[in-house]
Design an enzyme around this catalytic site. Structure first.
Site: not given
Ligand code: ADP
Length: 398
Positions: A284, A333-334, A336, A182, A214, A386, A243, A210, A93, A7, A286, A14
């Protein structure tokens, strides 16, 4: 059989090497800050005893060619790949396939030309993806190279859903339409969700979310995508890290007139300084959540807006699909953020969506169900992969 997935972004690469027989990821890495003073490559791998190892390389990497040289060296040093010819394929990718590429393809000159043609639709991504392909073809000339497109899964969207209410000539002359992104992730989690539900992938109706940096939603009928929230570019749809997602299309003209902003500035604003970051200063989730818990009202609003937008799409896609077998959460996010899943599902029982709070809060990884036993729409968390999906599609093509 070994397949390497690449990627390639504008300043990062990556990669992940898979043993397709055992489905194991043998080694993976991220090289970033290409072209900057000090690039960094962090490589992880499994050693002969099956233990996880990590090594970091820090050195100047002037361009993508040097980046690939360092990656090959790092992979050789793990002892997991002595020669490029051991690879059955390299899967790349590619962000945008336009209307031409609706499936993975074996790369030849015509394909390279086709990917070049859609550069205007993805000016930041496709040139970097192309650079990666061209270098990989030079370094591993005997290895089949496969392109897997982020837009491809969305090619089944009907025209009344992918066309914008704009004059026909804009579509005919410039390809202005919804493409969606995605796709590899939505496809992967859809197939995994069908497995978890015990139904054939071609029979399943899903809303997949997703939610990463993004974010996008997709409506899937009988295994095929029928609508998605991202459009001509990844800017449309859900609230994202930086965004804005859906806004009144007249806002850029208003800002141009009233605030004297150039269109380049507005482009930057909507893509890099909006979304969660624009609302509360942090992209972010978190960090946003920590601040919200401490009483920061802007952070609380950011979370409320983020979840509200997702709920609107769930309502819309429920209307599109009629029958929804499951709602699927994936990406950072989805997978975690239990508090986001809870806020998204809260009060949606009239749509048959009932979250089990204990299951939602349980700290488990892996694909799992988090709905109550009587929820008409099942709610699933499915970790996306992916890279594996690209490797799998490359193998199918071979
Ligand atoms: P990318 O689109 O860069 O691949 P990711 O799928 O890794 O992104 O998602 C990044 C997002 O997931 C960030 O906003 C990060 O804060 C959030 N995230 C990761 N772990 C947690 C968690 N334990 N709780 C809340 N948000 C989380």
């Amino acid at each position: 059989m070994k397949i390497l997935v690449i990627n390639c972004g504008s300043s990062s690469v990556k990669y992940e090497l898979f043993d397709m027989d055992s489905t194991l990821a043998l080694t993976s890495g991220v090289l970033d800050r290409i072209g900057e003073h000090g690039a960094r490559l962090a490589q992880r791998w499994l050693d002969a005893a099956g233990a996880r190892r990590e090594r970091v390389y820090e050195q100047a990497v002037a361009d993508h060619f040097q980046a690939f040289e360092l990656i090959w060296r790092a992979m050789r040093e793990t002892g997991l790949l002595a020669d490029m010819d051991e690879l059955a394929a390299i899967g790349h990718r590619v962000v945008h396939g336009g209307e031409t590429f609706t499936q993975p393809v074996l790369i030849d000159d015509d394909v390279l030309q086709g990917i070049r043609k859609v550069v205007p639709l993805a000016p930041l991504h496709n040139p970097a993806n192309l650079a990666g392909i061209e270098i990989a073809m030079q370094i591993a000339p005997g290895v089949p190279q496969v392109a897997v497109f982020d837009t491809a899964f969305h090619c089944s969207i009907p025209d009344y859903a992918y066309r914008y209410a704009l004059p026909e000539r804009l579509y005919a002359d410039y390809g202005v339409r919804r493409y969606g992104f995605h796709g590899t992730s939505h496809h992967y989690v859809a197939v995994s969700a069908a497995k978890l539900l015990g139904v054939p992938p071609a029979a399943v109706n899903l809303i997949t979310l997703h939610l990463g940096n993004g974010s996008s939603a997709a409506a899937i009928r009988q295994g095929r995508c029928v609508d998605t929230s991202m459009g001509l570019t990844p800017l449309e749809g859900l609230v994202m890290g930086t965004r804005c997602g859906d806004i009144d299309p007249a806002i850029p003209f208003f800002l141009n007139r009233q605030a004297g902003m150039s269109f380049a500035d507005i482009d930057d604003l909507l893509n890099r300084d909006s979304g969660l970051k624009g609302i509360c200063g942090h992209n972010d989730m978190r960090e946003v959540n920590e601040r919200a818990m401490l009483g920061d009202t802007a952070a609380q609003r950011a979370i409320a807006m983020y979840c509200y937008r997702i709920r609107k799409y769930i309502g819309a896609y429920t209307a599109v699909l009629g029958r929804v077998d499951a709602l699927v959460f994936t990406a950072g996010i989805g997978e975690n953020a239990a508090f986001i899943r809870a806020q998204v599902c809260d009060g949606l029982d009239h749509l048959g969506i009932e979250l089990d709070e204990l299951k939602n809060e349980a700290r488990t990884s892996g694909a799992r169900e988090i709905s109550t036993n009587h929820s008409a729409v099942r709610i699933l968390v499915v970790p996306t992969n992916e890279e594996w999906e690209i490797a799998r599609q490359a193998r199918s093509l071979l």
